[in-house]
Design a protein around this motif. Structure first.
Motif, PDB file in Angstrom:
ATOM      1  N   ALA A 210       0.804  -1.213   0.000  1.00  0.00           N
ATOM      2  CA  ALA A 210       0.000   0.000   0.000  1.00  0.00           C
ATOM      3  C   ALA A 210       0.840   1.267   0.000  1.00  0.00           C
ATOM      4  CB  ALA A 210      -0.933   0.016   1.211  1.00  0.00           C
ATOM      5  N   GLY A 211       2.125   1.137   0.311  1.00  0.00           N
ATOM      6  CA  GLY A 211       2.962   2.325   0.488  1.00  0.00           C
ATOM      7  C   GLY A 211       3.808   2.668  -0.716  1.00  0.00           C
ATOM      8  N   TRP A 227      -2.598   3.767   4.003  1.00  0.00           N
ATOM      9  CA  TRP A 227      -1.273   3.285   4.382  1.00  0.00           C
ATOM     10  C   TRP A 227      -0.987   3.552   5.853  1.00  0.00           C
ATOM     11  CZ3 TRP A 227       3.282   5.819   5.992  1.00  0.00           C
ATOM     12  CH2 TRP A 227       4.422   4.991   6.033  1.00  0.00           C
TER      13      TRP A 227
END
Length: 337
Positions: A210-211, A227
């Motif tokens: 997600a990052g 995130w």
């Protein structure tokens, strides 16, 4: 010059039909050699994880845009692909080094005397995990670094590390049934620690997916989740693992457990502290590449520490052959006159 022995046609046929048996009949490695082979597979399992992280952190995930060839026209990286192509192709070549080391484990385990089938099976388990992850790595490239496949790629590499650690442990043990060194309650607490650590690593892959650092400069799909929220969950799970580790250490002290489990639990706590410092620093400094790479290496050390804590709580002594007593049918020796 060493004279090469001549092989008969029957020996060549045997070597082709069953090369492991052929080698085992002509070579007996020392226990030290077998243990070194097992340790080498542990080290390479960590190296392949860190190298995969380096590929992603340098944006080289699509340096070779296809698989199994590096490009549609070339099997290897070319100068036009630049540094990214060299990094990705180098990571692929590292898989062959890992295969060679795992092959060494299999051959050494099969050739050891006496032959221990359990060690050979663990070596083959490593081989098939490596093959499966190599194929999955190709899928990762073909689907454009989909974060879910990247996460599965990392988790399968962690599974390889687990089997390699078990193999290394088993080399120094016998094949008798495991004998627990701690009580059932301590064992249950340890398994809870193992489950929490496994969940921690799994959630860590979601944080990665997600990052930042998608692995390539192109528009790579990310996991559609907040995130900061998933990073906070990851940190909370880390504190759960720390709390379970401290609780386990106090319980082991209270029941006067052997020094082995105590020392392994202490080592795990120190690793967790160092990993926590890196994790918080990288979070508050916007995840710089070098710290993310260190955090990935730290995840290998954390999981290694957890597995060693678990394995330290039982022993497998080597079976001792019974000394034959006097036969009942054997006559008693005559008394001296």
């Amino acid at each position: 010059m060493v004279r090469v022995p001549k092989l008969t046609r029957a020996e060549v046929a045997q070597a082709v039909r069953n090369p492991l048996l052929y080698i085992a009949e002509r070579w007996t490695p020392s226990p030290r050699t077998v243990r070194r082979a097992a340790l080498a597979s542990v080290v390479l399992a960590v190296v392949i994880i860190v190298a995969g992280g380096a590929v992603r952190l340098t944006g080289s995930g699509l340096g070779c845009p296809t698989w199994p060839k590096c490009s549609d026209e070339s099997l290897t990286a070319t100068s036009e692909m630049g540094l990214h192509g060299a990094i990705e192709f180098g990571n692929r070549m590292l898989t062959y080094v890992l295969c060679a080391v795992v092959g060494w484990v299999i051959i050494a385990a099969r050739s050891a005397k006496p032959w221990r089938r359990s060690l050979t099976r663990l070596g083959w388990a490593q081989f098939w995990v490596v093959m499966g992850n190599a194929v999955l790595g190709g899928v990762v490239v073909l689907v454009g670094l989909n974060p879910y496949t990247v996460a599965a790629h990392f988790l399968l590499a962690t599974a390889l590390l687990t089997i390699a650690l078990l193999t290394w442990q088993r080399v120094g043990e016998g094949d008798t049934a495991p004998r627990p060194l701690v009580g059932k309650a301590v064992s249950q607490l340890t398994w809870l620690l193992v489950a929490a650590a496994g969940l921690l690593i799994a959630v860590g892959t979601v944080v990665t997916g997600a990052g930042r650092h998608a692995g390539d400069s192109s528009d790579v799909h990310r996991i559609p989740i907040d995130w900061k929220m998933i990073a906070q969950l990851h940190a909370d799970l880390a504190w759960v693992v720390v709390a379970l580790t401290v609780a386990l250490w106090f319980v082991l002290k209270a029941v006067d457990a052997p020094v082995g489990p105590l020392h392994r639990t202490r080592d795990l706590f120190l690793i967790l502290m160092a990993q926590g410092v890196i994790g918080y620093v990288q979070y508050f400094t916007d995840t710089p590449e070098i710290l993310v790479g260190l955090h990935m290496f730290g995840s290998c050390l954390v999981w290694t520490g957890v597995v060693r804590v678990l394995l330290s709580q039982r022993e497998r002594p080597e079976a001792v052959a019974p000394v034959p007593g006097p036969s009942a049918a054997q006559p008693e020796p005559a008394a001296a006159g």
